[in-house]
Design a protein around this motif. Sequence first.
Motif, mmCIF file in Angstrom:
data_model
loop_
_atom_site.group_PDB
_atom_site.id
_atom_site.type_symbol
_atom_site.label_atom_id
_atom_site.label_comp_id
_atom_site.label_asym_id
_atom_site.label_seq_id
_atom_site.Cartn_x
_atom_site.Cartn_y
_atom_site.Cartn_z
ATOM 1 N N TYR A 7 -34.354 -50.470 51.621
ATOM 2 C CA TYR A 7 -32.897 -50.286 51.596
ATOM 3 C C TYR A 7 -32.371 -50.259 50.163
ATOM 4 O O TYR A 7 -31.601 -49.370 49.792
ATOM 5 N N ILE A 8 -32.797 -51.226 49.356
ATOM 6 C CA ILE A 8 -32.345 -51.296 47.963
ATOM 7 C C ILE A 8 -32.752 -50.037 47.205
ATOM 8 O O ILE A 8 -31.933 -49.402 46.529
ATOM 9 N N LYS A 9 -34.008 -49.646 47.336
ATOM 10 C CA LYS A 9 -34.508 -48.485 46.611
ATOM 11 C C LYS A 9 -33.782 -47.211 47.026
ATOM 12 O O LYS A 9 -33.349 -46.427 46.174
ATOM 13 N N ALA A 10 -33.629 -46.997 48.326
ATOM 14 C CA ALA A 10 -32.975 -45.781 48.817
ATOM 15 C C ALA A 10 -31.513 -45.720 48.386
ATOM 16 O O ALA A 10 -31.031 -44.667 47.937
ATOM 17 N N ASN A 11 -30.815 -46.834 48.481
ATOM 18 C CA ASN A 11 -29.402 -46.839 48.118
ATOM 19 C C ASN A 11 -29.188 -46.778 46.612
ATOM 20 O O ASN A 11 -28.215 -46.184 46.146
ATOM 21 N N ARG A 12 -30.083 -47.373 45.856
ATOM 22 C CA ARG A 12 -30.005 -47.266 44.401
ATOM 23 C C ARG A 12 -30.152 -45.812 43.980
ATOM 24 O O ARG A 12 -29.369 -45.291 43.177
ATOM 25 N N LYS A 13 -31.144 -45.145 44.569
ATOM 26 C CA LYS A 13 -31.363 -43.738 44.243
ATOM 27 C C LYS A 13 -30.200 -42.866 44.700
ATOM 28 O O LYS A 13 -29.783 -41.959 43.989
ATOM 29 N N ALA A 14 -29.660 -43.159 45.884
ATOM 30 C CA ALA A 14 -28.518 -42.401 46.402
ATOM 31 C C ALA A 14 -27.302 -42.560 45.494
ATOM 32 O O ALA A 14 -26.483 -41.639 45.376
ATOM 33 N N ALA A 15 -27.196 -43.711 44.853
ATOM 34 C CA ALA A 15 -26.098 -43.967 43.925
ATOM 35 C C ALA A 15 -26.364 -43.338 42.557
ATOM 36 O O ALA A 15 -25.506 -43.400 41.670
ATOM 37 N N GLY A 16 -27.549 -42.765 42.396
ATOM 38 C CA GLY A 16 -27.895 -42.111 41.134
ATOM 39 C C GLY A 16 -28.193 -43.081 40.009
ATOM 40 O O GLY A 16 -28.012 -42.752 38.837
ATOM 41 N N LEU A 17 -28.675 -44.270 40.362
ATOM 42 C CA LEU A 17 -28.962 -45.286 39.355
ATOM 43 C C LEU A 17 -30.464 -45.431 39.128
ATOM 44 O O LEU A 17 -31.236 -45.420 40.080
ATOM 45 N N GLN A 19 -33.591 -47.921 37.843
ATOM 46 C CA GLN A 19 -33.804 -49.355 38.025
ATOM 47 C C GLN A 19 -33.124 -50.133 36.901
ATOM 48 O O GLN A 19 -32.542 -51.192 37.138
ATOM 49 N N GLU A 20 -33.177 -49.619 35.684
ATOM 50 C CA GLU A 20 -32.541 -50.288 34.552
ATOM 51 C C GLU A 20 -31.033 -50.362 34.732
ATOM 52 O O GLU A 20 -30.421 -51.410 34.506
ATOM 53 N N GLU A 21 -30.425 -49.256 35.131
ATOM 54 C CA GLU A 21 -28.970 -49.240 35.346
ATOM 55 C C GLU A 21 -28.572 -50.190 36.464
ATOM 56 O O GLU A 21 -27.577 -50.910 36.350
ATOM 57 N N PHE A 22 -29.348 -50.184 37.546
ATOM 58 C CA PHE A 22 -29.067 -51.081 38.661
ATOM 59 C C PHE A 22 -29.157 -52.529 38.211
ATOM 60 O O PHE A 22 -28.308 -53.356 38.562
ATOM 61 N N ALA A 23 -30.185 -52.853 37.452
ATOM 62 C CA ALA A 23 -30.364 -54.220 36.960
ATOM 63 C C ALA A 23 -29.162 -54.646 36.118
ATOM 64 O O ALA A 23 -28.622 -55.746 36.306
ATOM 65 N N GLN A 50 -27.711 -60.914 45.709
ATOM 66 C CA GLN A 50 -27.008 -60.345 44.553
ATOM 67 C C GLN A 50 -27.251 -58.834 44.489
ATOM 68 O O GLN A 50 -26.335 -58.063 44.217
ATOM 69 N N ALA A 51 -28.472 -58.419 44.762
ATOM 70 C CA ALA A 51 -28.799 -56.987 44.776
ATOM 71 C C ALA A 51 -28.121 -56.295 45.956
ATOM 72 O O ALA A 51 -27.519 -55.223 45.808
ATOM 73 N N LEU A 52 -28.185 -56.902 47.132
ATOM 74 C CA LEU A 52 -27.564 -56.313 48.317
ATOM 75 C C LEU A 52 -26.048 -56.222 48.192
ATOM 76 O O LEU A 52 -25.421 -55.311 48.738
ATOM 77 N N ALA A 53 -25.442 -57.150 47.470
ATOM 78 C CA ALA A 53 -23.991 -57.154 47.287
ATOM 79 C C ALA A 53 -23.506 -55.883 46.590
ATOM 80 O O ALA A 53 -22.354 -55.472 46.778
ATOM 81 N N MET A 54 -24.376 -55.234 45.858
ATOM 82 C CA MET A 54 -24.013 -53.973 45.204
ATOM 83 C C MET A 54 -23.648 -52.911 46.236
ATOM 84 O O MET A 54 -22.936 -51.956 45.936
ATOM 85 N N PHE A 55 -24.113 -53.076 47.463
ATOM 86 C CA PHE A 55 -23.860 -52.116 48.532
ATOM 87 C C PHE A 55 -23.040 -52.741 49.661
ATOM 88 O O PHE A 55 -23.008 -52.227 50.774
ATOM 89 N N GLY A 56 -22.396 -53.874 49.370
ATOM 90 C CA GLY A 56 -21.559 -54.540 50.363
ATOM 91 C C GLY A 56 -22.341 -55.180 51.491
ATOM 92 O O GLY A 56 -21.831 -55.329 52.595
#
Length: 68
Positions: A7-17, A19-23, A50-56
């Motif tokens: 979930y984290i990986k897919a949504n991070r990529k969908a957000a165009g981030l 790993q460094e930007e997400f961190a 904390q990571a999941l909170a980025m996607f509500g």
Amino acid sequence: MNPIADYIKANRKAAGLTQEEFALRSGLGLRFVRELEQGKPTVRLDKVNQALAMFGMQAVPGRKENEF
């Protein structure tokens, strides 16, 4: 398969981030983000949330999926 890692990986990529930007945006360390996305079996739940909170989202108790 680790549904949170997926979930984290897919949504991070969908957000165009990256790993460094997400961190940076989530306030987490790059090493933690990498380990989380790789499905490391021992990670701190507060940091997962904390990571999941980025996607509500947040981790909550649920039934374990069958592994068969």
